[in-house]
Design a protein around this motif. Structure first.
Motif, PDB file in Angstrom:
ATOM      1  N   UNK A   1      32.996 -28.716  -6.041  1.00 55.58           N
ATOM      2  CA  UNK A   1      31.721 -28.791  -6.741  1.00 55.58           C
ATOM      3  C   UNK A   1      30.802 -29.635  -5.877  1.00 55.58           C
ATOM      4  N   UNK A   2      29.509 -29.261  -5.796  1.00 51.96           N
ATOM      5  CA  UNK A   2      28.619 -29.954  -4.864  1.00 51.96           C
ATOM      6  C   UNK A   2      29.234 -29.935  -3.475  1.00 51.96           C
TER       7      UNK A   2
ATOM      8  N   UNK B   1      26.785 -30.060 -15.151  1.00 54.79           N
ATOM      9  CA  UNK B   1      25.343 -30.295 -15.062  1.00 54.79           C
ATOM     10  C   UNK B   1      25.029 -31.471 -14.162  1.00 54.79           C
ATOM     11  N   UNK B   2      25.880 -31.783 -13.235  1.00 50.63           N
ATOM     12  CA  UNK B   2      25.558 -32.879 -12.329  1.00 50.63           C
ATOM     13  C   UNK B   2      26.778 -33.730 -12.061  1.00 50.63           C
TER      14      UNK B   2
ATOM     15  N   UNK C   1      25.995 -27.453  -1.480  1.00 54.35           N
ATOM     16  CA  UNK C   1      25.931 -27.480  -2.937  1.00 54.35           C
ATOM     17  C   UNK C   1      25.410 -26.146  -3.486  1.00 54.35           C
ATOM     18  N   UNK C   2      24.358 -25.618  -2.851  1.00 56.04           N
ATOM     19  CA  UNK C   2      23.814 -24.333  -3.296  1.00 56.04           C
ATOM     20  C   UNK C   2      24.805 -23.197  -3.052  1.00 56.04           C
TER      21      UNK C   2
ATOM     22  N   UNK D   1      23.017 -34.971   5.056  1.00 53.14           N
ATOM     23  CA  UNK D   1      22.640 -34.881   3.649  1.00 53.14           C
ATOM     24  C   UNK D   1      21.984 -33.531   3.362  1.00 53.14           C
ATOM     25  N   UNK D   2      21.259 -33.005   4.346  1.00 55.89           N
ATOM     26  CA  UNK D   2      20.646 -31.692   4.141  1.00 55.89           C
ATOM     27  C   UNK D   2      21.712 -30.600   4.136  1.00 55.89           C
TER      28      UNK D   2
ATOM     29  N   UNK E   1      22.794 -37.565  11.410  1.00 53.67           N
ATOM     30  CA  UNK E   1      21.567 -37.175  10.718  1.00 53.67           C
ATOM     31  C   UNK E   1      21.589 -35.672  10.445  1.00 53.67           C
TER      32      UNK E   1
ATOM     33  N   UNK F   1      19.182 -27.295 -10.704  1.00 55.26           N
ATOM     34  CA  UNK F   1      20.262 -26.357 -10.970  1.00 55.26           C
ATOM     35  C   UNK F   1      19.860 -25.383 -12.063  1.00 55.26           C
TER      36      UNK F   1
ATOM     37  N   UNK G   1      27.647 -23.245  -5.485  1.00 50.96           N
ATOM     38  CA  UNK G   1      27.195 -22.745  -6.780  1.00 50.96           C
ATOM     39  C   UNK G   1      27.192 -21.210  -6.789  1.00 50.96           C
ATOM     40  N   UNK G   2      26.730 -20.618  -5.672  1.00 46.38           N
ATOM     41  CA  UNK G   2      26.665 -19.153  -5.612  1.00 46.38           C
ATOM     42  C   UNK G   2      28.062 -18.545  -5.646  1.00 46.38           C
TER      43      UNK G   2
ATOM     44  N   UNK H   1      21.776 -24.583  12.326  1.00 46.57           N
ATOM     45  CA  UNK H   1      20.323 -24.752  12.329  1.00 46.57           C
ATOM     46  C   UNK H   1      19.917 -26.209  12.136  1.00 46.57           C
TER      47      UNK H   1
ATOM     48  N   UNK I   1      21.631 -22.680  -9.302  1.00 44.51           N
ATOM     49  CA  UNK I   1      21.195 -21.757  -8.254  1.00 44.51           C
ATOM     50  C   UNK I   1      19.720 -21.922  -7.907  1.00 44.51           C
ATOM     51  N   UNK I   2      19.231 -23.137  -7.984  1.00 48.80           N
ATOM     52  CA  UNK I   2      17.829 -23.439  -7.658  1.00 48.80           C
ATOM     53  C   UNK I   2      16.831 -22.721  -8.563  1.00 48.80           C
TER      54      UNK I   2
ATOM     55  N   UNK J   1      15.250 -37.447   0.834  1.00 52.28           N
ATOM     56  CA  UNK J   1      16.705 -37.303   0.855  1.00 52.28           C
ATOM     57  C   UNK J   1      17.198 -36.712   2.167  1.00 52.28           C
ATOM     58  N   UNK J   2      16.460 -35.754   2.718  1.00 54.87           N
ATOM     59  CA  UNK J   2      16.907 -35.176   3.985  1.00 54.87           C
ATOM     60  C   UNK J   2      16.224 -35.838   5.172  1.00 54.87           C
TER      61      UNK J   2
ATOM     62  N   UNK K   1      10.039 -33.581  -2.411  1.00 55.99           N
ATOM     63  CA  UNK K   1      10.594 -34.939  -2.503  1.00 55.99           C
ATOM     64  C   UNK K   1      11.943 -35.005  -1.794  1.00 55.99           C
TER      65      UNK K   1
ATOM     66  N   UNK L   1      23.410 -30.615   0.866  1.00 55.52           N
ATOM     67  CA  UNK L   1      22.587 -29.977  -0.164  1.00 55.52           C
ATOM     68  C   UNK L   1      22.708 -28.466  -0.062  1.00 55.52           C
TER      69      UNK L   1
ATOM     70  N   UNK M   1      18.483 -43.442  -5.198  1.00 59.14           N
ATOM     71  CA  UNK M   1      17.467 -42.702  -4.441  1.00 59.14           C
ATOM     72  C   UNK M   1      16.207 -43.544  -4.225  1.00 59.14           C
TER      73      UNK M   1
ATOM     74  N   UNK N   1      30.531 -22.985 -12.355  1.00 54.20           N
ATOM     75  CA  UNK N   1      29.434 -23.969 -12.333  1.00 54.20           C
ATOM     76  C   UNK N   1      28.745 -24.159 -13.688  1.00 54.20           C
TER      77      UNK N   1
ATOM     78  N   UNK O   1      26.026 -23.978 -22.554  1.00 50.39           N
ATOM     79  CA  UNK O   1      25.491 -25.061 -21.753  1.00 50.39           C
ATOM     80  C   UNK O   1      24.126 -24.624 -21.232  1.00 50.39           C
TER      81      UNK O   1
ATOM     82  N   UNK P   1      22.953 -25.338 -17.529  1.00 48.04           N
ATOM     83  CA  UNK P   1      23.555 -24.802 -16.306  1.00 48.04           C
ATOM     84  C   UNK P   1      23.751 -23.302 -16.418  1.00 48.04           C
TER      85      UNK P   1
END
Lengths: 300, 446
Positions: B209-210, B261-262, B413-414, B406-407, B403, A245, B417-418, B439, A247-248, A263-264, A258, B410, B89, B257, A155, A158
């Motif tokens: 996931x996510x 792919x999404x 999600x990271x 969403x951050x 508020x 993706x 993945x780790x 934070x 891991x950024x 988004x945030x 963006x 995100x 979005x 992971x 893959x 990913x």
């Protein structure tokens, strides 16, 4: 003298006519560059979420960027890696193809157009979606590898090692515009120099490294600067193909910006990120210009 | 010399005036929407109203909603509804800029994760007076469902449909192994089944996931996020969550992971991929209204169906949620007309004959029954699952996401993945999640 004549005479004065003719640019510049840039600079010192009024917070956005933002570091790494690998590769590729296409053969017009095409469509969403399918588990790339006798079930998108390379390959594939500039430059090199080299008994390799390449360095420099700047601003590929993706490792700076803005809901922070990027690009371009005197040929 | 300077000054003034003229020109009637507004303020006396309605969605939703809008015009010749639709979005970027310019469409599709932000900025209309006056008929809507749109003292959104979080799985695989997925099964039972399936078929389970599964898990633990602060005092509370993934990957029954792919349905490993190593036998991906989309994306021989999310406490974890809201902009010039249209979308047979529950199970119980015979067996399964399996066995929904959520998601999600790639232990992950959350909320709460 009636008033229309008066007006026309007034308009025809040098000072006035100059201003009138440059109005379209001045208005465009003020409306679409100066004002947004001023706003962006203001917001970069604010906590601003687009919805509610901005609140001035001083340097806090900038302080956070440099002291406490892991994602910023990841995105800078990904963007630098992408730009610093893909730009030289793309230029080498463009130069090789330009050297082939500079020879006058019948089909050359067709090939030039064909190789230029990817640069026009390469940044588009459609190509990004296509790319995503090509590198998917059951995509074309794996199928071709399997056909060629290498059983592939990878893959690409990913995997931490391959993901960024799918984006680099896409960027290198869009070598068309650099190629066109190289082509034009190659034609500018005086034939007399090649003739002289031939008389002196230079081999093809020597002619290339001692005649072609030095005379191309101004063009290479131009391409390098322009493409590096573009490379740092890459967005679509990262957003659509990999979504940053895994891991950024493919999270480009522009995509991170963006996300922060839309988004945030941290438009102020995103504005600060934009100014930091401007500084990065400025410094890098400055360094490139400083190296100019060591390797760029100047015809005096 | 002097006159020359004067000329330049004059020319400069001309530029400034022109610029201002252009600026104000962009500011007012250039966009369609404001043109509509000026149009309807002139003509409102002669009973011709134009309402604007914006939503995000897919092609099916766009077509159906446009048809429902046209039908409304047929039934009420004085009112025209102009629809505009976007991708998710793009939609929020568009709404953010329009609301900043006080030009939001009259009726807006709203999401649970944004409603709090829009209400706190005073951009949505409080519907309470219209509910009280009966202009918005809520007699056939369950009290708990109606409460979903409550923010602070007011009610700012009517759920467009009801939805639940659920586990999708491939029944063909569970059948082949000889196991059955029972509704409301416990988490331990799920792990046993998952291990058995991986041992016998090679297919793994996709649970974390996510940002998926965090809320369901946290609700069972009683530590889901209620307001803009972390609900616990120490990172330790989150260790068990990340341990599920850590041990799942170590023991081999949970996906890593690299198979994913999404979150797009067409890339969902449940239905996409070529071998057991690149696929999963179950997934959490969106709400129950995704079932038909997954069934459409499925390969031949797959039998995608739905059950409850594995959790140690189904009643605490499960909740009915609005798939989305319909809200009305505070800027609207025609609140009464907008409410009447909203009433049509929610309560009329005419509208729902066309919409057919595409936005989730209709909240008007009569309408839900009315459309049941008109929808596909897959959709009927969803309605039954929502109303008969989850509804009697759930607890109220959490307040709208504060508020910063969403951050934080995100960041989650990271982190997930780790952990999946083995870069973080569960302890490190929990610490990072807790720190980031603290934070983010301290910044947004300022």
């Amino acid at each position: 003298m009636n008033s229309i004549q008066k007006l026309s005479r007034w308009l025809n004065r040098e000072g006035v006519a100059g201003v009138v003719f440059s109005l379209p640019f001045i208005i465009g510049f003020l409306l679409f560059l100066a004002v947004p840039m001023g706003l962006s600079l203001t917001y970069s010192f604010c906590n601003y979420d687009i919805l509610s009024p901005a609140r001035f917070t001083g340097l806090s956005n900038y302080i956070k960027i440099f002291t406490n933002d892991q994602t910023f570091i990841s995105s800078v790494k990904a963007t630098f890696y992408f730009a610093l690998v893909s730009v030289p590769l793309r230029l080498v590729f463009a130069l090789i193809v330009a050297l082939i296409l500079v020879r006058p053969t019948k089909a050359v017009g067709f090939y030039r157009a064909a190789y230029y095409l990817p640069s026009i469509i390469g940044g588009s969403v459609a190509i990004s979606v296509l790319w995503r399918r090509m590198f998917a588990v059951d995509g074309v790339v794996n199928s071709l590898l399997t056909l060629a006798g290498i059983p592939a079930n990878l893959n690409w998108l990913s995997n931490t090692r391959t993901a960024i390379w799918t984006l680099i390959v896409l960027a290198v594939w869009q070598f068309g515009s650099s190629m066109l500039i190289f082509l034009a430059a190659l034609k500018q090199i005086p034939v007399s120099l090649y003739e002289a080299a031939e008389i002196d008994g230079a081999t093809a390799g020597k002619t290339f490294f001692n005649v072609t390449l030095p005379l191309l360095t101004p063009t290479i420099f131009f391409n390098l600067v322009m493409q590096t700047i573009n490379g740092f601003l890459a967005f679509t590929q990262s957003l659509i193909i990999t979504d940053g993706r895994p891991l950024n490792t493919t999270l480009f700076y522009a995509v991170y910006m963006y996300r922060q803005a839309f988004q945030y809901g941290n438009a102020g922070y995103a504005a600060a990120l934009a100014w930091v990027m401007l500084a990065f690009i400025g410094i890098l371009t400055f360094i490139l210009f400083q190296t100019k005197k060591y390797w760029v040929y100047r015809q005096d | 010399m002097k006159s020359n300077r004067l000329e330049r000054l004059l020319a400069f003034c001309a530029i400034v005036i022109l610029t201002i003229a252009v600026l104000t020109a962009c500011g007012s009637p250039s966009s369609d929407q404001t043109a509509d507004e000026s149009f309807d303020s002139e003509k409102s006396s002669s009973d011709s109203t134009v309402l604007t309605f914006a939503w995000w969605g897919n092609q099916v939703r766009n077509d159906l909603t446009q048809k429902a809008n046209e039908k409304y015009h047929e039934l009420n010749s004085g009112v025209t509804v102009q629809g505009s639709f976007y991708q998710w979005s793009d939609y929020w970027s568009k709404m953010a800029t329009q609301s900043a310019g006080k030009q939001m469409p009259d009726i807006i599709q709203m999401d649970l994760s944004y409603i709090d932000q829009y209400v706190s900025n005073g951009q949505l209309l409080d519907l309470t007076p219209y509910i009280e006056s009966g202009a918005l008929d809520t007699s056939k809507i369950d009290e708990n469902v109606l409460l979903m749109g409550k923010v602070g003292e007011g009610n700012y959104g009517i759920p467009a449909g009801v939805n639940v979080m659920c586990l999708f799985y491939d029944k063909a695989i569970t059948d082949s192994v000889g196991v059955t997925i029972e509704d409301n099964m416990t988490f331990d039972a799920f792990v046993e089944i998952a291990k058995k399936i991986t041992a016998e078929t090679g297919y793994r389970a996709k649970l974390i996931y996510d940002a998926n599964y965090m809320r369901d898990w946290a609700r069972a633990e009683g530590i889901s996020i209620q307001k803009a602060q972390m609900p616990v005092d120490s990172a330790d509370a989150y260790i068990p969550f990340f341990q599920i993934l850590e041990t799942g990957v170590a023991e081999g029954w949970h996906t890593t992971p690299d198979v994913m792919t999404g979150n797009a349905i067409e890339m969902e490993p449940l239905v996409y991929g070529s071998t057991p190593e690149t696929m999963s036998w179950c997934t959490l991906n969106g709400g129950s209204n995704q079932l038909t989309a997954l069934q459409k994306a499925a390969k031949e021989g797959q039998e995608i169906t739905v059950s409850t999310i594995p959790t140690k406490d189904p009643i605490k974890s499960n909740y009915l949620k609005p798939s989305m809201f319909f809200s009305i902009s505070a800027d609207t010039k025609n609140p009464d007309a907008a409410v009447a249209f909203l009433n049509y979308l929610i309560n009329s047979k005419e509208a729902n004959d066309i919409l057919l529950g595409e936005r989730g199970v209709p909240i008007n119980t009569d309408i839900a029954e009315y459309i049941y015979d008109k929808i596909t067996p897959g959709e009927q399964k969803v309605v039954k699952f929502v109303t008969e399996v989850v509804a009697p066995n759930c607890s109220p929904i959490d307040p709208p996401d504060p508020k910063g959520s969403s951050e934080l998601n995100a960041a989650l999600r990271d982190i997930v993945e780790k952990v999946g790639f083995g870069e973080y232990t569960a302890e490190q992950a929990a610490q990072e999640y807790f720190t980031r959350g603290t934070e983010i909320f301290s910044e947004t709460g300022q």
